[in-house]
Design an enzyme around this catalytic site. Sequence first.
Site, mmCIF file in Angstrom:
data_model
loop_
_atom_site.group_PDB
_atom_site.id
_atom_site.type_symbol
_atom_site.label_atom_id
_atom_site.label_comp_id
_atom_site.label_asym_id
_atom_site.label_seq_id
_atom_site.Cartn_x
_atom_site.Cartn_y
_atom_site.Cartn_z
ATOM 1 C CE1 TYR A 1 72.477 -1.088 69.353
ATOM 2 C CE2 TYR A 1 73.030 -1.375 71.664
ATOM 3 C CZ TYR A 1 72.962 -0.583 70.542
ATOM 4 O OH TYR A 1 73.370 0.731 70.612
ATOM 5 C CE LYS B 1 69.865 0.344 72.395
ATOM 6 N NZ LYS B 1 70.852 1.405 72.247
ATOM 7 C CD GLU C 1 70.081 9.648 68.392
ATOM 8 O OE1 GLU C 1 69.582 9.241 69.441
ATOM 9 O OE2 GLU C 1 70.163 8.953 67.359
ATOM 10 C CG LEU D 1 67.436 4.611 70.252
ATOM 11 C CD1 LEU D 1 67.288 3.529 69.189
ATOM 12 C CD2 LEU D 1 68.447 4.193 71.294
HETATM 13 C C1 LIG Z 1 72.223 6.767 69.415
HETATM 14 C C2 LIG Z 1 71.630 6.640 70.775
HETATM 15 N N1 LIG Z 1 70.701 7.525 71.176
HETATM 16 C C3 LIG Z 1 70.147 7.466 72.398
HETATM 17 C C4 LIG Z 1 70.522 6.490 73.318
HETATM 18 C C5 LIG Z 1 69.902 6.476 74.676
HETATM 19 O O1 LIG Z 1 68.988 5.406 74.812
HETATM 20 P P1 LIG Z 1 68.641 4.770 76.211
HETATM 21 O O2 LIG Z 1 68.213 5.886 77.097
HETATM 22 O O3 LIG Z 1 67.528 3.833 75.896
HETATM 23 O O4 LIG Z 1 69.869 4.081 76.706
HETATM 24 C C6 LIG Z 1 71.470 5.533 72.939
HETATM 25 C C7 LIG Z 1 71.847 4.490 73.884
HETATM 26 O O5 LIG Z 1 72.651 3.638 73.640
HETATM 27 C C8 LIG Z 1 72.038 5.603 71.637
HETATM 28 O O6 LIG Z 1 72.959 4.707 71.249
#
Ligand SMILES: Cc1ncc(COP(=O)(O)O)c(C=O)c1O
Length: 294
Positions: free
Chosen positions: A35, A149, A181, A205
């Site tokens: 997603y 993701k 993270e 991610l």
């Molecule tokens: C586990 C995780 N890490 C990092 C992020 C941050 O990603 P982004 O900046 O692309 O929203 C998300 C965003 O949903 C996430 O679910």
Amino acid sequence: MAEVNPVFLNGKLLPIEQASVSVLDRGFIFGDGVYELVPVYSRVPFRLDEHLTRLERSLGEAKIRNPYSRAQWRSNIYQVIDAQTFDDQGVYFQVTRGVAKRDHAFPKSLEPTVFMMANPLVSPPQAQVDKGGAAVSATDNRWLRCDIKSISLIGNCLLRQMSAEAGAVETILFRDGKLTEASASNVFIVKRGVIQSPPKSNLILPGITYDVVSELARANNLPIEFRDVSEAEVRAADEIWVTSSSKEVLAIVELDGKRVGDGRPGPVFRRMHQLYQEFKQKVMRAGKREALQV
Ligand SMILES: Cc1ncc(COP(=O)(O)O)c(C=O)c1O
């Protein structure tokens, strides 16, 4: 009140009440899908191409057929944006492997299921930006492909619930003594003016906001380093931030009940938050069909 704004399912826009998928969809049975969530400001999607690049990568790594070209993705997403009654949106889209008799191994010729919806985008309230938020920490016990993701988010949900129950905004994760993270965001620390965050790897991610922060830091001569960050370094940091498409850049001022720095959002955070807001404005002014660099 019933939701009247249309959603997208397999090529069609329709009211959410009429959108249904088979109970044999592998997304439902196995969480077998990927997603994206794109923030849309005044009907202008923020970093759409970067989100589509990440989606294409997730699909490739998950061996799910990409049903659309880049141009088709863009046009479908614009259809969803244009069909809503509100301007600031969080556009969610997911692709599952499709419908098949339940079996872990998958047939080659499945038709992927594509679902998209837009919800009103709720950016962090000004009070939270000004005051910062609390976080708790936990051991990162998720799988080793956090770079995909995936819609299989039970690990992230359980971790996020820990901070929700503690009245905190995030759960910051450590694996083998190192920062990875947070449950739904990336994490940065600041020590003696240097912004630091773990490098991209299978353990995190690759956040779109993480990249924006990195580009903004470099373009504005703020020292930034991507390297392993130990748990001890996080606990001794002057500043901690979490970043995501919905949280943007948010200061964490308390970790596990202990103050971070002086317990207020720090000067480097305030600068980065301002740069981020300015960049958002620039994207909005440029209009919807243009890709913009920092
Ligand atoms: C586990 C995780 N890490 C990092 C992020 C941050 O990603 P982004 O900046 O692309 O929203 C998300 C965003 O949903 C996430 O679910």
